[in-house]
Design an enzyme around this catalytic site. Structure first.
Site, PDB file in Angstrom:
ATOM      1  CG  HIS A  50      -8.291  21.935  -4.417  1.00  0.00           C
ATOM      2  ND1 HIS A  50      -8.519  20.648  -4.812  1.00  0.00           N
ATOM      3  CD2 HIS A  50      -7.061  21.938  -3.842  1.00  0.00           C
ATOM      4  CE1 HIS A  50      -7.482  19.897  -4.495  1.00  0.00           C
ATOM      5  NE2 HIS A  50      -6.582  20.662  -3.889  1.00  0.00           N
ATOM      6  CD  GLU A  52     -12.951  22.396  -8.272  1.00  0.00           C
ATOM      7  OE1 GLU A  52     -12.902  21.568  -9.182  1.00  0.00           O
ATOM      8  OE2 GLU A  52     -11.937  22.723  -7.607  1.00  0.00           O
ATOM      9  CB  CYS A  80      -9.821  16.671  -6.109  1.00  0.00           C
ATOM     10  SG  CYS A  80     -10.174  17.770  -4.723  1.00  0.00           S
ATOM     11  CB  CYS A  83     -13.459  19.982  -4.994  1.00  0.00           C
ATOM     12  SG  CYS A  83     -11.976  20.969  -4.732  1.00  0.00           S
TER      13      CYS A  83
END
Length: 153
Positions: A50, A52, A80, A83
């Site tokens: 992801h 981040e 999410c 993260c």
């Protein structure tokens, strides 16, 4: 919209053009971009890819630290649960985002919304079944070993 968020959205759009997901993240400290990341999970088959998390990994590697207190995350989409949890662990306390998890769900990316909802339930009611298995006393206890190592400096 400030220039950090514009950058997060720009790299997310670039990532979509290149076949990746619609997420970009910019990690900032002292009004300077420290690291950037884009969603790579569909390119690399890595569920943790992801935007981040990639930005966090880059900053941690560059500065050799587990503490990112005082850093600010700008994300093109609402983080999410994975993260968000990572940001808690590294000490990030300020996060700005554009698209909400509801926006993501509307375009077929509803996992975050489902997981956030599931995490609000007691363990026994969650979709993911978790069962506690106490440590067999004949085995070494890694938690106690870690505690002792840190007590002894």
């Amino acid at each position: 919209m400030d220039h950090f968020m514009k950058r997060a959205v720009q790299i997310a759009a670039d990532n979509v053009r290149e076949g990746g997901g619609p997420f970009g993240a910019v990690l900032v400290k002292n009004n300077e971009i420290v690291a950037e990341g884009v969603n790579e999970l569909h390119k690399k088959y890595d569920v943790s890819g992801h935007a981040e998390l990639i930005a966090i990994r880059k900053a941690q590697a560059q500065y050799q630290t587990h503490d990112l207190s005082g850093y600010t995350m700008y994300a093109s989409g609402e983080p999410c649960p994975m993260c968000l949890t990572s940001m808690y662990y590294v000490g990030i306390t300020d996060v700005y985002y554009c698209a909400s998890i509801e926006d993501a769900a509307e375009v077929g990316m509803g996992a975050s919304k489902v997981i956030y909802h599931d995490l609000g339930k007691p363990n026994e009611e969650r979709t993911l079944v978790m069962k506690h298995m106490p440590l067999d006393e004949t085995l070494e206890n890694p938690m106690k070993m870690w505690e002792q190592r840190h007590e002894n400096g």
